[in-house]
Design a protein around this motif. Structure first.
Motif, mmCIF file in Angstrom:
data_model
loop_
_atom_site.group_PDB
_atom_site.id
_atom_site.type_symbol
_atom_site.label_atom_id
_atom_site.label_comp_id
_atom_site.label_asym_id
_atom_site.label_seq_id
_atom_site.Cartn_x
_atom_site.Cartn_y
_atom_site.Cartn_z
ATOM 1 N N CYS A 1 0.849 -1.186 0.000
ATOM 2 C CA CYS A 1 0.000 0.000 0.000
ATOM 3 C C CYS A 1 0.888 1.242 0.000
ATOM 4 N N ASN B 1 -2.096 13.320 5.221
ATOM 5 C CA ASN B 1 -3.058 14.214 4.562
ATOM 6 C C ASN B 1 -2.802 15.679 4.875
ATOM 7 N N SER C 1 -8.082 8.784 -1.031
ATOM 8 C CA SER C 1 -7.931 7.459 -1.657
ATOM 9 C C SER C 1 -9.136 7.197 -2.551
ATOM 10 N N PRO C 2 -8.974 6.503 -3.669
ATOM 11 C CA PRO C 2 -7.733 5.919 -4.199
ATOM 12 C C PRO C 2 -6.882 6.947 -4.940
ATOM 13 N N LEU C 3 -5.597 6.645 -5.052
ATOM 14 C CA LEU C 3 -4.684 7.511 -5.773
ATOM 15 C C LEU C 3 -4.762 7.235 -7.267
ATOM 16 N N CYS D 1 -1.185 3.704 10.158
ATOM 17 C CA CYS D 1 -2.271 4.665 9.928
ATOM 18 C C CYS D 1 -2.892 5.100 11.255
ATOM 19 N N CYS E 1 -2.717 8.324 5.749
ATOM 20 C CA CYS E 1 -3.696 7.833 4.777
ATOM 21 C C CYS E 1 -3.070 6.682 4.001
ATOM 22 N N ALA F 1 -3.662 3.917 0.472
ATOM 23 C CA ALA F 1 -4.376 3.615 -0.770
ATOM 24 C C ALA F 1 -3.645 2.508 -1.497
#
Length: 272
Positions: free
Chosen positions: A141, A146, A153-155, A223, A229, A231
């Motif tokens: 991941c 942030n 998310s998602p990137l 996290c 964050c 993603a």
């Protein structure tokens, strides 16, 4: 053993103990009092030798003292050891653990020289002296703060290559399989910082607009602890494979089997 050899052995014993040991009787040979005494003294010793040679020592984790040397990279140690040690405090109060730094290139020589009892590692390296058990596979991941990079998310791929990256490399190289995937898509990322230690990454992400792509096992705790964050990586990435590796010499050792089982169950639980 033939009768001649038996006679010769008995002769030597008679001379050693200055006693006939066995005399002829109507129903064969009868032991003398000295022979009876020797039988009573030696029989328990022979039984102990037989048990030592032919029985496998058991391991009782609640009572037995044992010191294990486990090879792990720093992220595997962060991921597994808090739970493992918490279990050992109650299940095996006399068991101690020393973790040895062991990335995939360090682990093999450590195990071959029996300087580590076993290793939990990523990759498929091995040797003829070692045994490997694949436990599970997991993915990667991408993490960021942030407050530093205001994205949700998602990137997208464009998001991913817009910002700088930090990379963990045990050999000091500034590219990984991820960069090859990006090249095939006609894009590239800038790797701003390379380190052999995962432990340095969360604080960097908290302070700078950076992405870090890390093993799935670290994501939940990082996290939560560092308010990061997460993603999915926006390009196809092969999963990593977690394996147990140990020297053949310790394969049948009861304590080693117990610890391998503990590590196996813990990895499966953490990924479950």
């Amino acid at each position: 053993m033939d009768s001649t050899a038996v006679s010769a052995a008995l002769k030597r014993l008679r001379e050693m103990f200055d006693d006939p040991l066995f005399i002829r009787a109507s129903h064969g040979m009868t032991p003398t009092p000295r022979a009876e005494q020797l039988i009573q003294l030696i029989a328990p010793l022979l039984q102990g030798v037989q048990q030592a040679i032919f029985s496998t020592p058991a391991f009782n984790p609640l009572e037995d003292r044992y010191s294990f040397r486990l090879g792990m990279s720093d992220w595997v140690e962060q991921w597994l050891m808090p739970d493992l040690l918490a279990d050992l405090m109650t299940e095996a109060p006399q068991v101690d653990v020393t973790v040895l730094a062991a990335d995939p290139w360090q682990a093999i020589p450590l195990l071959e020289k029996q300087q580590a009892d076993m290793a939990v590692m990523v990759g498929n390296e091995s040797s003829r002296d070692l045994l490997r058990e694949d436990i599970a596979s997991a993915g990667f991941c991408t993490l960021w703060d942030n407050q530093q990079i205001r994205l949700a998310s998602p990137l997208t791929l464009a998001d991913f290559v817009q910002h700088d990256h930090v990379l963990v490399s045990y050999r000091g190289v500034s590219e990984s399989a991820l960069d090859e995937q990006l090249r095939q898509l006609g894009v590239a990322r800038r790797v701003r910082f390379v380190t052999p230690h995962f432990s340095a990454l969360p604080m960097m992400l908290n302070r700078m607009p950076l992405f870090a792509t890390v093993p799935q096992g670290l994501v939940s705790s990082w996290c939560k602890r560092y308010e990061l964050c997460a993603a999915p990586v926006p390009v196809a990435m092969p999963d990593y494979r977690l394996s147990l590796l140990w020297h053949k010499a310790g394969s049948e050792d009861a304590a080693h089997r117990w610890m391998r089982d503990k590590l196996r169950q813990l990895v499966l639980h953490k990924l479950g």
